[in-house]
Design a protein around this motif. Sequence first.
Motif, PDB file in Angstrom:
ATOM      1  N   ALA A 115       0.831  -1.206   0.000  1.00 20.15           N
ATOM      2  CA  ALA A 115       0.000   0.000   0.000  1.00 20.15           C
ATOM      3  C   ALA A 115       0.865   1.254   0.000  1.00 20.15           C
ATOM      4  N   PHE A 116       1.925   1.249   0.802  1.00 20.74           N
ATOM      5  CA  PHE A 116       2.826   2.400   0.829  1.00 20.74           C
ATOM      6  C   PHE A 116       3.501   2.614  -0.527  1.00 20.74           C
ATOM      7  N   SER A 117       3.844   1.534  -1.174  1.00 27.35           N
ATOM      8  CA  SER A 117       4.539   1.638  -2.466  1.00 27.35           C
ATOM      9  C   SER A 117       3.672   2.303  -3.529  1.00 27.35           C
ATOM     10  N   ARG A 118       2.360   2.289  -3.341  1.00 31.12           N
ATOM     11  CA  ARG A 118       1.437   2.857  -4.313  1.00 31.12           C
ATOM     12  C   ARG A 118       1.167   4.343  -4.079  1.00 31.12           C
ATOM     13  N   VAL A 119       1.593   4.868  -2.933  1.00 29.34           N
ATOM     14  CA  VAL A 119       1.338   6.279  -2.597  1.00 29.34           C
ATOM     15  C   VAL A 119       2.407   7.148  -3.242  1.00 29.34           C
ATOM     16  N   GLU A 120       1.983   8.113  -4.024  1.00 28.03           N
ATOM     17  CA  GLU A 120       2.940   8.962  -4.739  1.00 28.03           C
ATOM     18  C   GLU A 120       3.706   9.875  -3.788  1.00 28.03           C
ATOM     19  N   ASN A 121       2.993  10.554  -2.902  1.00 31.28           N
ATOM     20  CA  ASN A 121       3.612  11.462  -1.935  1.00 31.28           C
ATOM     21  C   ASN A 121       3.322  10.941  -0.527  1.00 31.28           C
ATOM     22  N   LEU A 122       4.338  10.378   0.088  1.00 32.48           N
ATOM     23  CA  LEU A 122       4.164   9.721   1.382  1.00 32.48           C
ATOM     24  C   LEU A 122       5.177  10.264   2.384  1.00 32.48           C
ATOM     25  N   VAL A 123       4.689  10.656   3.563  1.00 28.06           N
ATOM     26  CA  VAL A 123       5.550  11.119   4.653  1.00 28.06           C
ATOM     27  C   VAL A 123       5.462  10.096   5.779  1.00 28.06           C
ATOM     28  N   MET A 124       6.591   9.513   6.119  1.00 31.69           N
ATOM     29  CA  MET A 124       6.638   8.477   7.143  1.00 31.69           C
ATOM     30  C   MET A 124       7.192   9.027   8.457  1.00 31.69           C
ATOM     31  N   TYR A 147      10.472  -3.506   4.963  1.00 29.40           N
ATOM     32  CA  TYR A 147       9.078  -3.479   4.540  1.00 29.40           C
ATOM     33  C   TYR A 147       8.551  -2.064   4.285  1.00 29.40           C
ATOM     34  N   PHE A 148       9.016  -1.110   5.063  1.00 27.86           N
ATOM     35  CA  PHE A 148       8.343   0.189   5.089  1.00 27.86           C
ATOM     36  C   PHE A 148       9.243   1.352   4.695  1.00 27.86           C
ATOM     37  N   ASP A 149      10.214   1.080   3.850  1.00 27.12           N
ATOM     38  CA  ASP A 149      11.158   2.118   3.417  1.00 27.12           C
ATOM     39  C   ASP A 149      10.617   2.823   2.175  1.00 27.12           C
ATOM     40  N   TYR A 150       9.544   3.598   2.372  1.00 27.46           N
ATOM     41  CA  TYR A 150       8.932   4.326   1.265  1.00 27.46           C
ATOM     42  C   TYR A 150       8.736   5.780   1.667  1.00 27.46           C
ATOM     43  N   GLY A 151       8.631   6.631   0.670  1.00 26.91           N
ATOM     44  CA  GLY A 151       8.393   8.049   0.914  1.00 26.91           C
ATOM     45  C   GLY A 151       9.566   8.722   1.602  1.00 26.91           C
ATOM     46  N   GLU A 152       9.272   9.831   2.256  1.00 23.63           N
ATOM     47  CA  GLU A 152      10.271  10.591   3.004  1.00 23.63           C
ATOM     48  C   GLU A 152       9.900  10.573   4.486  1.00 23.63           C
ATOM     49  N   THR A 153      10.908  10.615   5.320  1.00 24.96           N
ATOM     50  CA  THR A 153      10.644  10.654   6.759  1.00 24.96           C
ATOM     51  C   THR A 153      10.630  12.094   7.253  1.00 24.96           C
ATOM     52  N   ALA A 154       9.924  12.302   8.368  1.00 22.29           N
ATOM     53  CA  ALA A 154       9.889  13.600   9.046  1.00 22.29           C
ATOM     54  C   ALA A 154       9.629  13.320  10.521  1.00 22.29           C
ATOM     55  N   PHE A 155      10.298  14.079  11.390  1.00 21.24           N
ATOM     56  CA  PHE A 155      10.220  13.738  12.811  1.00 21.24           C
ATOM     57  C   PHE A 155       8.941  14.247  13.457  1.00 21.24           C
ATOM     58  N   VAL A 156       8.456  13.461  14.415  1.00 21.54           N
ATOM     59  CA  VAL A 156       7.189  13.757  15.085  1.00 21.54           C
ATOM     60  C   VAL A 156       7.388  14.294  16.507  1.00 21.54           C
ATOM     61  N   ASN A 157       8.628  14.462  16.946  1.00 23.61           N
ATOM     62  CA  ASN A 157       8.897  14.922  18.320  1.00 23.61           C
ATOM     63  C   ASN A 157       8.259  16.280  18.572  1.00 23.61           C
ATOM     64  N   PHE A 158       7.712  16.437  19.767  1.00 26.97           N
ATOM     65  CA  PHE A 158       7.212  17.730  20.222  1.00 26.97           C
ATOM     66  C   PHE A 158       8.055  18.214  21.403  1.00 26.97           C
ATOM     67  N   ILE A 159       7.993  19.499  21.654  1.00 23.99           N
ATOM     68  CA  ILE A 159       8.648  20.084  22.825  1.00 23.99           C
ATOM     69  C   ILE A 159       7.599  20.171  23.926  1.00 23.99           C
ATOM     70  N   THR A 160       7.744  19.343  24.966  1.00 22.76           N
ATOM     71  CA  THR A 160       6.723  19.282  26.021  1.00 22.76           C
ATOM     72  C   THR A 160       7.269  19.535  27.418  1.00 22.76           C
ATOM     73  N   GLY A 161       8.582  19.386  27.620  1.00 23.18           N
ATOM     74  CA  GLY A 161       9.136  19.521  28.952  1.00 23.18           C
ATOM     75  C   GLY A 161       8.913  18.310  29.824  1.00 23.18           C
ATOM     76  N   ALA A 162       8.285  17.261  29.285  1.00 21.64           N
ATOM     77  CA  ALA A 162       8.026  16.056  30.063  1.00 21.64           C
ATOM     78  C   ALA A 162       9.236  15.142  30.056  1.00 21.64           C
ATOM     79  N   ALA A 163       9.616  14.656  31.231  1.00 18.09           N
ATOM     80  CA  ALA A 163      10.774  13.760  31.328  1.00 18.09           C
ATOM     81  C   ALA A 163      10.416  12.347  30.894  1.00 18.09           C
ATOM     82  N   ASP A 164       9.161  11.941  31.104  1.00 20.29           N
ATOM     83  CA  ASP A 164       8.713  10.628  30.665  1.00 20.29           C
ATOM     84  C   ASP A 164       7.228  10.689  30.336  1.00 20.29           C
ATOM     85  N   GLN A 165       6.677   9.564  29.930  1.00 16.26           N
ATOM     86  CA  GLN A 165       5.298   9.518  29.465  1.00 16.26           C
ATOM     87  C   GLN A 165       4.292   9.840  30.559  1.00 16.26           C
TER      88      GLN A 165
END
Length: 414
Positions: A115-124, A147-165
């Motif tokens: 399915a990922f291989s069929r997506v023209e513009n994919l952000v992972m 298996y999942f090396d498609y599209g381009e990657t982009a980081f999802v990290n946020f700035i929260t000040g939390a030391a753990d979950q």
Amino acid sequence: MFNKFWKETLYALFFILALAFLVTQVTAFKVFDIFDPIGAVFEDMESTDIVFSQLREDPIAEENLVIVNIGDLPRGGIADMVNIINAAEPRVIGMDMIFRNPKEDTLGDLKLSDAFSRVENLVMYSKLVDIDDDGDFDTLEVSYPPYFDYGETAFVNFITGAADQDDLKMCRQFAVREYVNDEPELAFSVKMAQYMDPDKVERFLARENDVEDINYRGNIFDYGDTAYPISYFALDWYQVLDMEFAPELIKDKAVIFCYLGSELGDRKAMDDKYFTPLNKNYVGKTHADMFGGVVHANAFSMIMAEDYIDALGDNFAYIMALILLYLNIVLFTVIYKVVPMWYDGLTKLIQLIEAATLFTLNLVIFNYFNLKVDVTFSIIAVLIVGDALEVFFGVFVNLFTKEGRRELRQLKKL
């Protein structure tokens, strides 16, 4: 007389600054830990939260983006959803989730990979990791590459000040771009917007801010956790699988796949959920109000609308506080010498008016001009100057006068 007056006010300025420094050093040793429960209520609040949660007019709903909830589907189910959404011809699909390892359900992995291989513009999804804990990101965590090396990657990290979950995760800002082993990596929302309008992203990056405040637009349906109306259209997993949507809703738009609970409206779901300035309870927050995918959507909307929050730096805040401190020293010195009987009442009244004015002006400027001005130090300066100046004249100055030293010696004899 003129020179003596101005010298005295300058001495008072240095005295109050020194006194403030000593107080900060004392509090650094946690002498006032007894007040921590009170401070904990306010430590995650900014005055601008009031603007977001109470004062701003309802924003226009986002028309360039649709959010899709994956729920608890296995990878094979997610693959079916990706194929259905992709058939509606979106401009870009973003996957705000990681697939770390292969599953025993190999068929599901293969279906998702196809399915990922069929997506023209994919952000992972990618996640910045600092393994050495030295302040520099040295690893980029991504989905299982074979298996999942498609599209381009982009980081999802946020700035929260939390030391753990388990810590409170308050999300006001995000990093725009980070480097991992000298290789640049864009934030998830920035990469999504880049596919929609590269010129806007180029202008956004030209601001050259390492960190940006998120100018929040709104949320999905949240059971009243925020005071904003629904600003983002979200499709649930079963709506996609049953094709209960019009393809025109997806065509040429950005689509974010993310977790929004077992189904939309699941209040028990706390994974990947954050507190934001939209939270109705801006003091002593109780319920996290926004899923990570929706936070990305808000950052995306800000870039697409080119509606940014600017801030006057710390230097401006320090200089403004210093100027206000000195002006109040001059004013209060005049009051102390001319109408001493009125000093306590008059200075307290002036301090309250000034503090309230600064606080209100800060909200007005942010609400109408998207400009953050840190008035914390100015308000502190205004509130301490009256009593501190009284200590200066009543103790410090008297130590350097004959009359003051004489009364002190008489006091010792008692």
